[in-house]
Design an enzyme around this catalytic site. Sequence first.
Site, PDB file in Angstrom:
ATOM      1  N   ARG A   1      32.963  -9.778  19.434  1.00 21.98           N
ATOM      2  CA  ARG A   1      32.495 -10.874  18.574  1.00 21.98           C
ATOM      3  C   ARG A   1      31.152 -10.490  17.959  1.00 21.98           C
ATOM      4  O   ARG A   1      30.163 -10.330  18.687  1.00 21.98           O
ATOM      5  CB  ARG A   1      32.321 -12.169  19.371  1.00 21.98           C
ATOM      6  CG  ARG A   1      33.587 -12.690  20.034  1.00 21.98           C
ATOM      7  CD  ARG A   1      34.413 -13.533  19.075  1.00 21.98           C
ATOM      8  NE  ARG A   1      35.733 -13.811  19.602  1.00 21.98           N
ATOM      9  CZ  ARG A   1      36.097 -14.974  20.163  1.00 21.98           C
ATOM     10  NH1 ARG A   1      35.220 -15.952  20.257  1.00 21.98           N
ATOM     11  NH2 ARG A   1      37.316 -15.151  20.599  1.00 21.98           N
TER      12      ARG A   1
ATOM     13  N   GLU B   1      28.930 -12.103  16.711  1.00 18.35           N
ATOM     14  CA  GLU B   1      28.163 -13.350  16.547  1.00 18.35           C
ATOM     15  C   GLU B   1      26.714 -13.066  16.895  1.00 18.35           C
ATOM     16  O   GLU B   1      26.444 -12.507  17.952  1.00 18.35           O
ATOM     17  CB  GLU B   1      28.662 -14.411  17.543  1.00 18.35           C
ATOM     18  CG  GLU B   1      30.051 -14.910  17.264  1.00 18.35           C
ATOM     19  CD  GLU B   1      30.598 -15.705  18.452  1.00 18.35           C
ATOM     20  OE1 GLU B   1      31.035 -16.837  18.225  1.00 18.35           O
ATOM     21  OE2 GLU B   1      30.597 -15.181  19.570  1.00 18.35           O
TER      22      GLU B   1
ATOM     23  N   ARG C   1      25.211 -17.844  27.074  1.00 15.88           N
ATOM     24  CA  ARG C   1      26.645 -17.742  27.359  1.00 15.88           C
ATOM     25  C   ARG C   1      27.444 -16.927  26.354  1.00 15.88           C
ATOM     26  O   ARG C   1      28.670 -16.901  26.411  1.00 15.88           O
ATOM     27  CB  ARG C   1      27.238 -19.142  27.478  1.00 15.88           C
ATOM     28  CG  ARG C   1      27.242 -19.941  26.190  1.00 15.88           C
ATOM     29  CD  ARG C   1      27.838 -21.307  26.457  1.00 15.88           C
ATOM     30  NE  ARG C   1      28.431 -21.873  25.256  1.00 15.88           N
ATOM     31  CZ  ARG C   1      29.009 -23.053  25.223  1.00 15.88           C
ATOM     32  NH1 ARG C   1      29.081 -23.780  26.314  1.00 15.88           N
ATOM     33  NH2 ARG C   1      29.531 -23.517  24.109  1.00 15.88           N
ATOM     34  N   HIS C   2      26.767 -16.290  25.408  1.00 21.83           N
ATOM     35  CA  HIS C   2      27.486 -15.481  24.418  1.00 21.83           C
ATOM     36  C   HIS C   2      27.176 -14.006  24.562  1.00 21.83           C
ATOM     37  O   HIS C   2      26.021 -13.605  24.688  1.00 21.83           O
ATOM     38  CB  HIS C   2      27.112 -15.923  22.997  1.00 21.83           C
ATOM     39  CG  HIS C   2      27.738 -17.221  22.610  1.00 21.83           C
ATOM     40  ND1 HIS C   2      27.057 -18.409  22.674  1.00 21.83           N
ATOM     41  CD2 HIS C   2      28.993 -17.517  22.179  1.00 21.83           C
ATOM     42  CE1 HIS C   2      27.863 -19.405  22.288  1.00 21.83           C
ATOM     43  NE2 HIS C   2      29.052 -18.881  21.988  1.00 21.83           N
TER      44      HIS C   2
ATOM     45  N   GLU D   1      32.571 -24.736  28.095  1.00 19.63           N
ATOM     46  CA  GLU D   1      33.934 -24.296  27.785  1.00 19.63           C
ATOM     47  C   GLU D   1      34.215 -22.907  28.341  1.00 19.63           C
ATOM     48  O   GLU D   1      33.438 -21.981  28.160  1.00 19.63           O
ATOM     49  CB  GLU D   1      34.093 -24.272  26.259  1.00 19.63           C
ATOM     50  CG  GLU D   1      35.459 -23.843  25.808  1.00 19.63           C
ATOM     51  CD  GLU D   1      35.443 -23.290  24.392  1.00 19.63           C
ATOM     52  OE1 GLU D   1      34.852 -23.901  23.494  1.00 19.63           O
ATOM     53  OE2 GLU D   1      36.040 -22.203  24.205  1.00 19.63           O
TER      54      GLU D   1
ATOM     55  N   SER E   1      39.999 -21.859  25.651  1.00 17.88           N
ATOM     56  CA  SER E   1      40.464 -22.565  24.472  1.00 17.88           C
ATOM     57  C   SER E   1      41.930 -22.234  24.323  1.00 17.88           C
ATOM     58  O   SER E   1      42.311 -21.061  24.457  1.00 17.88           O
ATOM     59  CB  SER E   1      39.705 -22.026  23.262  1.00 17.88           C
ATOM     60  OG  SER E   1      39.299 -23.072  22.461  1.00 17.88           O
TER      61      SER E   1
ATOM     62  N   ARG F   1      32.317 -15.803  31.528  1.00 17.20           N
ATOM     63  CA  ARG F   1      31.942 -17.231  31.575  1.00 17.20           C
ATOM     64  C   ARG F   1      32.456 -17.878  32.854  1.00 17.20           C
ATOM     65  O   ARG F   1      31.758 -18.680  33.476  1.00 17.20           O
ATOM     66  CB  ARG F   1      32.538 -17.969  30.385  1.00 17.20           C
ATOM     67  CG  ARG F   1      31.679 -17.820  29.185  1.00 17.20           C
ATOM     68  CD  ARG F   1      31.517 -19.120  28.441  1.00 17.20           C
ATOM     69  NE  ARG F   1      30.983 -18.759  27.137  1.00 17.20           N
ATOM     70  CZ  ARG F   1      31.246 -19.376  26.019  1.00 17.20           C
ATOM     71  NH1 ARG F   1      32.058 -20.414  26.038  1.00 17.20           N
ATOM     72  NH2 ARG F   1      30.714 -18.973  24.894  1.00 17.20           N
TER      73      ARG F   1
HETATM   74  P1  ATP Z   1      32.114 -20.930  22.010  1.00 21.10           P
HETATM   75  O1  ATP Z   1      32.345 -22.256  21.330  1.00 21.10           O
HETATM   76  O2  ATP Z   1      31.560 -21.082  23.380  1.00 21.10           O
HETATM   77  O3  ATP Z   1      31.372 -19.968  21.183  1.00 21.10           O
HETATM   78  P2  ATP Z   1      34.665 -20.172  21.106  1.00 21.10           P
HETATM   79  O4  ATP Z   1      35.165 -21.493  20.716  1.00 21.10           O
HETATM   80  O5  ATP Z   1      34.231 -19.233  20.073  1.00 21.10           O
HETATM   81  O6  ATP Z   1      33.537 -20.305  22.241  1.00 21.10           O
HETATM   82  P3  ATP Z   1      37.113 -19.000  21.700  1.00 21.10           P
HETATM   83  O7  ATP Z   1      37.082 -18.179  20.507  1.00 21.10           O
HETATM   84  O8  ATP Z   1      38.054 -20.118  21.719  1.00 21.10           O
HETATM   85  O9  ATP Z   1      35.703 -19.502  22.057  1.00 21.10           O
HETATM   86  O10 ATP Z   1      37.287 -18.048  22.951  1.00 21.10           O
HETATM   87  C1  ATP Z   1      37.920 -18.437  24.130  1.00 21.10           C
HETATM   88  C2  ATP Z   1      37.024 -18.242  25.333  1.00 21.10           C
HETATM   89  O11 ATP Z   1      36.418 -16.978  25.276  1.00 21.10           O
HETATM   90  C3  ATP Z   1      35.873 -19.196  25.411  1.00 21.10           C
HETATM   91  O12 ATP Z   1      36.240 -20.411  25.994  1.00 21.10           O
HETATM   92  C4  ATP Z   1      34.907 -18.421  26.264  1.00 21.10           C
HETATM   93  O13 ATP Z   1      35.274 -18.516  27.628  1.00 21.10           O
HETATM   94  C5  ATP Z   1      35.129 -17.035  25.813  1.00 21.10           C
HETATM   95  N1  ATP Z   1      34.152 -16.646  24.793  1.00 21.10           N
HETATM   96  C6  ATP Z   1      34.194 -16.912  23.484  1.00 21.10           C
HETATM   97  N2  ATP Z   1      33.175 -16.370  22.846  1.00 21.10           N
HETATM   98  C7  ATP Z   1      32.456 -15.717  23.758  1.00 21.10           C
HETATM   99  C8  ATP Z   1      31.278 -14.944  23.706  1.00 21.10           C
HETATM  100  N3  ATP Z   1      30.645 -14.690  22.568  1.00 21.10           N
HETATM  101  N4  ATP Z   1      30.817 -14.409  24.843  1.00 21.10           N
HETATM  102  C9  ATP Z   1      31.448 -14.626  25.994  1.00 21.10           C
HETATM  103  N5  ATP Z   1      32.565 -15.344  26.111  1.00 21.10           N
HETATM  104  C10 ATP Z   1      33.080 -15.900  25.003  1.00 21.10           C
END
Ligand code: ATP
Length: 649
Positions: free
Chosen positions: A402, A404, A410-411, A564, A567, A623
């Site tokens: 990602r 991001e 948590r990211h 979360e 998802s 997470r």
């Molecule tokens: P968030 O809203 O917390 O950024 P997201 O909606 O982008 O998460 P999803 O794309 O649905 O998350 O990813 C599914 C799962 O993957 C999340 O619930 C989380 O456990 C994990 N996850 C997502 N993005 C990250 C990240 N950047 N780092 C660590 N874990 C992640």
Amino acid sequence: MKAELYIWEFGGPTIYSNTTANIAESVIIIIIIIIMATIEELEVQVKAQGEIVKAAKAADKASDETKAAVAKLLEIKKAITALDPTHPQAIKKKEKKKKKKKAKDGEKPALTKKQLRMIEREKKLKAAADEKARKASEATTYGDIGVVMSKSVSGRSWTNIEDLNQSVSGQKVLVRARVHQVRAQSKNVFFTLRSKIFSVQAVLSKSESATKDMLQFAGAIPRESVVDVEGVVTTVQDTIKSATQGDVEIQINSVFVVSKSAPELPFAVSEASKPGSMLFNEGELLASKDNEKKDENAVVKVGLSTRLNYRWIDIRTPAHQSILRVQSHVCNLFREFLYKRNFVEVHTPKINAGASEGGANCFSLDYFGTDACLAQSPQLFKQMTAACSGLGRVFEVGPVFRAENSHTHRHLCEFTGLDMEMEIKEHYFEALEVFSDLFIFIFEQLDVRCKHELNLIAQMYPVEKFKFLKPSLRLTFAEGCALLKEHGISDYERDTLGVTPQSPVEDLSTPNEKLLGRIVKEKYGTDFFMMDEYPLAARPFYTMPHPENPELSNSYDFFMRGEEIMSGAQRVHDPELLVQRCKTKGSHGEPMSDEAIESIKGYIDSFRHGALPHAGGGVGLERVVMLFLGLKNIRLASAFPRDPKRISP
Ligand code: ATP
């Protein structure tokens, strides 16, 4: 009368005889008689003095007194010898001397210079051989073993530190461990040896075999060096608090260095292992004078950043190593459960053309002259394998990238995705039930399989134990919003925590999510719950819309401690509906362009040849670990975390 005179000469008596005694002869005879009388008198004295000497010796008198008595005895004997050299006293002395001389002469005949030189040489050779033997014997008790290059196999067996307890007391063991602590005293060297997340005390005590040199060698082994220690396990009277195996210690016979650590460490593992030593805020980083230990009980702070820079050392701390061990168990339990439920593990590509979900948070790269990106999720592939390829139930454990620019607790920019997808007959609740059972299985088994690890982590990061309900709590998104509304927003929640009024058609913000978690915990007593029927607008294009309410979707999120962790949703398995959803809304809100839709044509087409209705979810491994353990930062749950500011080590 015939007189017989015994005139003693060397070699024996000669007898003279006279029939007429003249005067001279008479004088001689008189003298002889006087001498004999004197000798007789002296013999009496010898006897008496002999008794005195004996008594003095028996009484253990002062040596001066005994010496004086002996000297007097010798005087008397000397007098006898002077009067009659043939007297037994004199003869005895002479013969003794003679014998001694003879023996001496027999043993040591006169030597030539050459012979003497040879003897000298032999002496030197013997001394060198003795020294070599001494060193050889020391070599079997201490030293450096050098680089292990798979040269030979000794057949020895090593014991794990965790197996050292009273049941093996008295046994000889060989352990390979790191030197956690070393303390040298004049006659003892105390070690705390550490291996994995276990430790034991080992003592080297001075003895005939443990020489001064050996003690010096052992006491100078730098901390964190890897050593082979052989010794006898002994039970201790008072529990050793500084070691996990507190009931026993090893009495060391031999210690060898397998791999030596540099003496200077960026931080001491023993310090970085202490509760309270973690410094999360970068601004407060250590390595400053402020952090110097001011008193005995002060805890040295080691910053997260420093720890991550030297992560290989940080992971030696029992708590941090335990976190990774728990992570491994979560992965294993995930697999174990899904295999039992007939899931198939798949491995999908991580390098893809374009963006896997048409999103922007993608790391792009050049793929032999074509644009490519690292997978943001295995979403499309797991759907294709489960629903279109006929595998039915699939899962994957793999990296997720990602791009991001999120600097949060948590990211991560790369995390481990635990993804699953399964066919459903009629309702996505079928999937929810499996996933809920999966998490309950993981939570329960972690408590069973990771007791020691959880203990060590709790010592470093004390936190309320994770709570969950059986069956799991399920709320709808609308119910969640209602709970938030009912709770209201305090000034602190609004100003400090950033909580905002929740819209029923928008996704939860992180502060609102956390607040909802707290409300749920208070009301239902659980740290784990599921929430479904999210607004359709908040979910990606492949999410199945709600059958009755066009505003909602057949989607769900799972939460742990108000954050979360998963998802998921029922997916669209109808190609026409899929295209329509893409045109209405891509994965990130905006309608997808024709070009973007074209880039996922293969995915859309895979549903044109008959597809199974299906649902799935994506979980972030780190997470789950972070939140189960109640850690403050996801980086602790990743061996080598990647975030916008960190790409090494
Ligand atoms: P968030 O809203 O917390 O950024 P997201 O909606 O982008 O998460 P999803 O794309 O649905 O998350 O990813 C599914 C799962 O993957 C999340 O619930 C989380 O456990 C994990 N996850 C997502 N993005 C990250 C990240 N950047 N780092 C660590 N874990 C992640």
